[in-house]
Design a protein around this motif. Structure first.
Motif, PDB file in Angstrom:
ATOM      1  N   UNK A  99       9.432   3.219  -0.929  1.00 44.00           N
ATOM      2  CA  UNK A  99       9.828   3.583   0.432  1.00 44.00           C
ATOM      3  C   UNK A  99       9.068   4.813   0.913  1.00 44.00           C
ATOM      4  N   UNK A 100       8.921   5.806   0.043  1.00 43.55           N
ATOM      5  CA  UNK A 100       8.183   7.016   0.404  1.00 43.55           C
ATOM      6  C   UNK A 100       6.719   6.704   0.686  1.00 43.55           C
ATOM      7  N   UNK A 101       6.125   5.860  -0.159  1.00 41.95           N
ATOM      8  CA  UNK A 101       4.721   5.502   0.041  1.00 41.95           C
ATOM      9  C   UNK A 101       4.531   4.756   1.357  1.00 41.95           C
ATOM     10  N   UNK A 102       5.435   3.844   1.644  1.00 37.22           N
ATOM     11  CA  UNK A 102       5.348   3.078   2.890  1.00 37.22           C
ATOM     12  C   UNK A 102       5.430   4.011   4.095  1.00 37.22           C
ATOM     13  N   UNK A 103       6.376   4.952   4.046  1.00 31.39           N
ATOM     14  CA  UNK A 103       6.509   5.916   5.145  1.00 31.39           C
ATOM     15  C   UNK A 103       5.245   6.755   5.281  1.00 31.39           C
ATOM     16  N   UNK A 104       4.680   7.190   4.147  1.00 30.20           N
ATOM     17  CA  UNK A 104       3.457   7.989   4.186  1.00 30.20           C
ATOM     18  C   UNK A 104       2.314   7.213   4.832  1.00 30.20           C
TER      19      UNK A 104
END
Length: 229
Positions: free
Chosen positions: A25-30
């Motif tokens: 989820x963090x990578x997608x947001x980044x």
């Protein structure tokens, strides 16, 4: 003989400690945030998956894994911006009394453009397939339709021709959006002053402009012939 200070075992451990891995989820947001900046700066055609990956510090397959390609990533970026702006505008159109509502619509658009300039630039730049600002035009059409409905009810209560509501809705929304795009380049006066003067013109007309317009509260007297919407 020159003595070279060697790092202690603790310092060496700190220097070599791997960076914490991002969750999916963090990578997608980044990746979305990185892509939003690049799409705003260079447009869809001028942005590459390779550049997105490089700026995010990942390999290209990671971007493909999350979004399937540049088109998929672009669509996600646009959808998020549309959702944000539509929520702000719709909320302003469906609450409060008439003058305050017009004021809040102007403020909502100006606030969105100020806080999410990159997102706004993506919306008005156009889609990769049509080459026009289809999503933004669609949003404006929705806003005009809602304003038209509100004005038609208002005109009917005041014994005015509700058939003229579409004309006034186009004029009001067009004036607010055109002024907002101009303000985005100059950023002065403040958005609150811009909104107050927009409502001054919308509400009073050129013949009855207030000398020192200001933003009103939702429960202040608003010189509203209809009192409540």
């Amino acid at each position: 003989m020159v003595t070279v200070d060697r790092p202690t075992a603790q310092e060496d451990k700190v220097q070599r400690a791997p960076r914490a891995r991002m969750t999916g989820t963090q990578r997608r947001h980044q990746l979305i945030e990185v892509a939003r900046g690049l799409f705003a700066e260079r447009g869809f055609e001028g942005t590459s998956i390779e550049e997105i990956a490089q700026r995010a510090g990942v390999s290209k397959p990671v971007v493909y894994e999350h979004f399937g390609g540049k088109e998929g990533l672009y669509a996600v970026v646009v959808d998020r911006e549309m959702e944000t702006l539509l929520e702000m505008v719709t909320s302003s159109l469906t609450k409060n009394r008439s003058r305050y509502r017009v004021q809040q619509v102007a403020l909502a658009l100006l606030t969105y453009m100020e806080d999410r300039t990159e997102g706004f630039q993506i919306l008005v730049r156009g889609t990769p397939t049509s080459g026009d600002s289809g999503r933004y035009s669609s949003l404006l059409t929705d806003a005009i339709s809602q304003v038209e409905h509100l004005l038609a009810s208002d005109f009917q209560r005041r014994d005015r021709d509700p058939a003229l509501a579409p004309l006034y809705a186009q004029a009001l929304v067009g004036m607010v959006t055109a002024t907002a795009q101009w303000w985005l380049d100059v950023r002065e006066p403040s958005k609150e002053v811009v909104a107050a003067h927009l409502v001054n013109l919308c509400w009073n007309g050129l013949m009855h402009l207030e000398l020192d317009p200001h933003l009103v509260g939702p429960n202040e007297p608003q010189d509203d012939a209809t009192s409540e919407s």
